[in-house]
Structures are given as C-alpha cells and as structure tokens.
Design an enzyme around this catalytic site. Structure first.
Site, PDB file in Angstrom:
ATOM      1  N   PHE A 424       0.826  -1.221   0.000  1.00 63.20           N
ATOM      2  CA  PHE A 424       0.000   0.000   0.000  1.00 63.20           C
ATOM      3  C   PHE A 424       0.859   1.270   0.000  1.00 63.20           C
ATOM      4  CE2 PHE A 424      -4.375  -0.952   2.168  1.00 63.20           C
ATOM      5  CZ  PHE A 424      -4.933  -1.165   0.925  1.00 63.20           C
ATOM      6  N   GLU A 425       0.400   2.279  -0.738  1.00 60.09           N
ATOM      7  CA  GLU A 425       0.957   3.641  -0.667  1.00 60.09           C
ATOM      8  C   GLU A 425       2.483   3.659  -0.795  1.00 60.09           C
ATOM      9  OE1 GLU A 425      -0.696   5.840   2.597  1.00 60.09           O
ATOM     10  OE2 GLU A 425      -2.686   5.015   2.263  1.00 60.09           O
TER      11      GLU A 425
END
Length: 644
Positions: A424-425
């Site tokens: 994620f991210e």
C-alpha cells in the site's frame, strides 16, 4: 475545438525518472531530522525534548476517542465483517453520525479538527476493532479528497466539498491503473479540455472506497495544447457522474471488508472548477498528500502490535509445555520480547512523526516515509511471530476455533490483513528508492551535473568546483563526533542507560554518510541501478530513526511519570535488537550476493532454468496478465453502491 484523446504513453526509463523527479518537492525550507541523519549529522535537538500537543488538542482528541471506543465495542462486529466480506451499512452510517469522516477536517467545515497524533490514535483504535473499517476511514481522509483539498484546494473548493466530506460523503483516491503502478509517467487516463470542462477517459484499478464513494480524486493526463500546459492533473469528480462505471469489486487475501474496485471513465465531463491545483501538478499533489497520509499505515501496525502483545501474553501464560508456561521457554520468550520492544518503538516513531507533522516546523517527508517503511516491515513480522507462538491455533481461523469451543483469536487474519501494508501507498521497494533519492539530495544538488550525461563539459566543471567546496567542509566532520565520547547523552541514563544507544546512532549516522559517499564515488551515474545497496542504506536509516524515537519517548514518559522505568527497559531492548540488525546491514553493504543474484535473474528470464519448473501443475486460470484498458464505454454492470 477540443484536443484529440491521448494515446497510451510509451516512455523510456530516463523519461520515467524525469517525471518522478519533477514531482518531487525540490527545496528543503525546514529542518529535517531524517535528512540530517543520512548526511551524518545526528540532530537530537530536532526531536528532543519530545514535541507535545496542546492541552486543547488533547482535550478534543481524548473526548472523541472515548466516543469512538464505545462505538467500536458496541457497534462493530469484526467477525461478521470478515465472514460477509462487507462492512454493514449501519456501521458506516454510525461513523458518519459520530463525525469520524471529518476527523482531520477543520471545524469551520463541519469536521472535528483532530491533530495528526489523535487522528492516528483513532485509526489505531478503530483498526484494532476491524482493519477494514480503519482502511475505510484512512483512505477517505489520508489520501482521499479532504487532504489534497486542505493542502491545495481553493477557498471555493474547500467550501463546496469539505463539509460533505466531513459529514456525509465518502471519498476515494484514483491514481493506479492496470498497467501503471509506481511508474506514473505511463499514466494513460486522459482529461481532454473541452470548453469549461475536461472530458475524462480511462480505467483505474484498486480504487479503495471506490465502490461506495461519493467523491473521487482522480489523476489524469491533460494533453498539451494551446492555452493548456498539460501533464498529470488532479480533479475532484462526482462518483455518480454519467460515464463512470465501477466494473468490479475486488477481493483480496486480507482486508476482506474493504470496498476496492475497478472504475472506468467514458466521456465523463468534469467542470474546470473541480481541477485541484494547476495542470501538471497532479503528481506533486499526490506525493505531498502522502507525506503525512502514509502515517495511517504505521497506526494500523501499532494497533496490531499492541493486540499481538496482549494475545501473546495471555496465551503464553495459559499454555504449558514441559512443565511450565511457554513464555518461560527462551524460544518463545525471545518472540514476546521482540513484539513488546517493537510495538513500543513503532508507537514512538508514529507519535514523534505525527507530532512533528502537527507542529509543521520540520520537513517530515523522510520521517513519514521511514515510519511507513519500518512499521510495515516489522508490523508484518510481529504478526508472523504471534502466529508462530500460537502454533496450530495461529493457523486456524477464529471461526473454526470458536466452533470447537476455544477462544476465537483471529491471528491468521491479522497476518493476512497486515500483509498489504508492505505494498500500500508505496511498496517497500519503491519506498527504498524514494527515501534513497531524498537521502542523497544534498549530493546531487552539488554534484549531480557530474554524473548527468546530458550536461556539457562546462556544467560538469562548474559542478566539480561546487562539489569540491562542499566535500572539503563536509567530509572532515564525518571522522569524529559526540558518539565517541562516553559523556555524551548522559541525560538518558536513568537506571537503565540509553546513552550508549544514542552514541551508537551518532557514530553510525556518520558511518552511513561515509558509506553513501563512497558508493557515489565508486558507481557515480550507475548508483541509481544499485537498488539492493540503496535499500540497505535506507533500512539502516530507518533503524537509526526508530532507535532515536524510542529513546526520546522513554525519556518523555519518565519525565511525565508515566511508566518511565518500564519504557526505558523496552527502549533498551529495542535498541539492542535494532543494533544487531544495523550491524548486519552494514556488513551486507559490501558483502552480499547482489552480483550473483543479477546473473541468476538473467538466466531465469532467458529460460536457462526452465527445467527447474517441471513436475508441477499450474492452477492459474486463463486470461491476460494485465487487463485491457482500451478507452470506451463499459460493457459491465455498474456495482457502485453509495451508502446514504
């Protein structure tokens, strides 16, 4: 007349880097503890004494946490969400009524106005009840519409959208595409100017909250034309606009309750008034938003660490083997110590980074990235160790445990849920490169033209002169420092002595800077290809940052009379564990298998080892590796379902 639609861009490796470089914040207008650390300067004064929230921020934050805790305990059924792979609509409505959608939004727009510190405490609390609910709130506020509008929106945009985001509307952030991950130069979704509107066409993948969103922040490429600078640009888009189709609700190994989808745009008209920032500023807006937005992931890791520690303690006292509780066997005890010490350190990193973000007196782009990196890696390891402590019960689902009459402990679920944090991210690998670029920024500023093949001899000569001046001043300072003096940092000697750890950080900060300089001298322009080396450099910096934060937090708690003795013990344990990892990483800078690995990879990709793959059956289904994203009308049912 409108410009023609964009063709899918084809870019070289160099062009892709130039796009990413252009999106960076180029200047360092405020001090940065992380930047100084990589330069061999241990600026303890930037983080000690530990910064603190105001009394009003504490009052407001604690008041909301009390309400949120009651909601989590009485309204959120984590087992139901896991079983049905969906957050009940009434839970989402309850969160809206509680004001949880507006935790970070200014009260003048109907929000709660919580600080980053208390926002993260709230995410940790709700994430412990259900990680899926934590992701819903985080995706909405950390990277969804509220944050970019807060930082880059016009007064009119804030007035139009923020009250909705604070009370009723769920938002999502749409950057990734089926053929575009961490390389935004290849972004294909187009936004073609047409009068007072832009017309969007394209497909976005992994749109967290996209299935239930009311508002979307969309990154799209504006073609360059007369009166239009062009480039990747950010837009706020009404999710119910004609031409938007949520074509699929995706399912994952963990976070089963999240509303993550595939969204297609076909001739979607978006008013120019909904453009956030100027044309071409989209990537910079996204990266700046993520500077603090990434801190939501460490919050979930800290929550998981706290829960893992609780379960490990309770289970290891109840479970006996060979005549005594398993906690008293060293093989298990070492795992419990790791979980306890690491949870303490990650909370120290999270609170320190968040408070620095609130005060806005430091540049925290490196600290936020380091926090995300080390928390996602160590958080996953803590969950893995908990599964190991639980043995067969750790691998068994909570529902199965309950069905046969035992405590329904979802250890395997937490392991699955946490795994995405390493992706994620910004995946761990991308975070290594991002942080490494910031870590060597000072060097590239003074000497970058020396290794740039496009620069003239005159430019190189000028860069050489500038570099000579910089390094003549900088290099001698890396030889000696406070870390070599036994009297340094003695204010951290309180029964347990943390001063040796801070001296270790200071010495190894200088060693890290020397290693980076040597590598740049050795590889010059090829430095950017040495990703394994750069990853180790960054991991060392992350450990040094975490050690610093742990010591500073321990002293803060001691000074406030809040479990100071125990905090010193946990900080000491973490630092001792971290020092072993740092020593190993330094050894692996120069003694590793990188060259051999590259040869093996070439062989694998050339088919040299294809014989090794024989003797199996591949259960994968048919279909292309990457789905077709040709622009056009959707041929699938729209599964968009906003929650009123």
């Amino acid at each position: 007349m409108s410009a023609p639609p964009l063709k899918k861009p084809t870019v070289t490796e160099r062009e892709a880097r130039q796009v990413a470089e252009a999106a960076r914040e180029q200047d360092w207008r405020k001090p940065s503890f992380g930047k100084e650390l990589f330069l061999g300067r241990f600026r303890l004064d930037l983080i000690h004494p530990h910064p603190l929230p105001t009394d009003e921020a504490v009052r407001r934050g604690e008041q909301f946490l009390t309400k949120l805790r009651d909601f989590c305990e009485t309204k959120i059924d984590a087992a139901l969400i896991e079983r049905e792979a969906r957050i009940p609509d009434e839970v989402v409505r309850g969160l809206k009524e509680l004001g949880a959608l507006g935790m970070k939004i200014d009260p003048k727009y109907g929000g709660l106005g919580l600080t980053q510190v208390y926002y993260n405490k709230a995410l940790a609390l709700v994430g412990s009840a259900s990680p899926a609910v934590g992701v819903l709130l985080s995706a909405h506020q950390s990277i969804g519409a509220p944050q970019p509008l807060k930082l880059f929106g016009t007064p009119e945009q804030k007035q139009r959208f923020l009250p909705r985001c604070a009370t009723t509307d769920i938002s999502a952030f749409l950057l990734t595409e089926p053929d575009v991950g961490s390389d935004p130069a290849r972004l294909a979704t187009s936004a073609v100017p047409d009068g007072d509107d832009y017309v969007l066409d394209g497909v976005k993948l992994w749109t967290t909250n996209g299935v239930v969103a009311d508002l979307l922040v969309v990154m799209a490429r504006v073609p360059k034309s007369e009166g239009h600078k062009g480039g990747i640009t950010a837009f706020v888009v009404e999710a119910g606009s004609p031409g938007i189709t949520v074509e699929n609700r995706n399912a994952f190994m963990g976070l089963r309750g999240i509303e993550n989808g595939v969204t297609r745009f076909h001739q979607v008209r978006v008013p120019a008034a909904n453009r956030v920032g100027p044309e071409g500023a989209g990537l910079k807006i996204a990266l700046t938003t993520l500077n603090t937005g990434r801190l939501s992931l460490p919050a979930s890791c800290v929550a998981a660490g706290k829960w893992s520690l609780k379960i490990a303690r309770e289970w290891s006292a109840a479970r006996e083997q060979w005549g005594r509780p398993i906690a008293h066997h060293e093989a298990v005890g070492a795992k419990i110590s790791f979980i306890a010490a690491t949870t303490f350190a990650l909370e120290a990193v999270l609170d320190l980074s968040s408070q620095m973000a609130d005060e806005d007196r430091n540049d925290i782009r490196i600290e936020g990235a380091l926090a995300k990196l080390i928390a996602s890696e160590l958080g996953w390891r803590m969950a893995d160790e908990l599964v190991q402590i639980r043995g067969g019960r750790g691998f068994e689902t909570a529902a199965s445990l309950a069905a046969r009459g035992e405590k329904a402990v979802p250890a395997e679920q937490v392991l699955r849920d946490l795994r995405i944090n390493r992706i994620f991210e910004g995946s761990t690998e991308i975070m290594h490169l991002l942080i490494a670029r910031e870590a060597v920024d000072a060097h590239l500023t003074v000497a970058g033209d020396l290794i740039d093949p496009d620069k003239s001899l005159q430019d190189k000569a000028r860069a050489g002169a500038n570099a000579g001046v910089f390094y003549a001043k900088w290099l001698p300072k890396l030889v000696a420092g406070p870390g070599q003096l036994p009297s340094s940092y003695t204010e951290f000697k309180r029964g347990v002595d943390l001063s040796p750890h801070l001296r270790f950080v200071e010495r190894h900060s200088r060693k890290l800077a020397r290693s980076t300089f040597y590598a740049m001298s050795r590889w010059q322009g090829r430095m950017e290809t040495k990703q394994a080396f750069l990853g180790r450099i960054v991991d060392i910096g992350a450990e040094l940052f975490a050690m610093s934060a742990a010591c500073v937090r321990a002293e803060l708690l001691r000074a406030r009379g809040e479990n100071g003795r125990e905090a010193y013990q946990l900080a000491d344990a973490f630092c001792r564990q971290s020092r072993l990892r740092v020593d190993e990483l330094f050894t692996r800078l120069w003694s590793n298998t990188d060259d051999v690995d590259r040869k093996v990879v070439k062989g694998v990709m050339a088919g040299t080892y294809e014989w090794l793959e024989q003797g199996i059956v591949d259960p994968s289904g048919d279909g292309p590796w990457i789905a077709d994203t040709t622009p056009g009308p959707s041929e699938r049912e729209n599964v968009h379902r906003p929650i009123g």
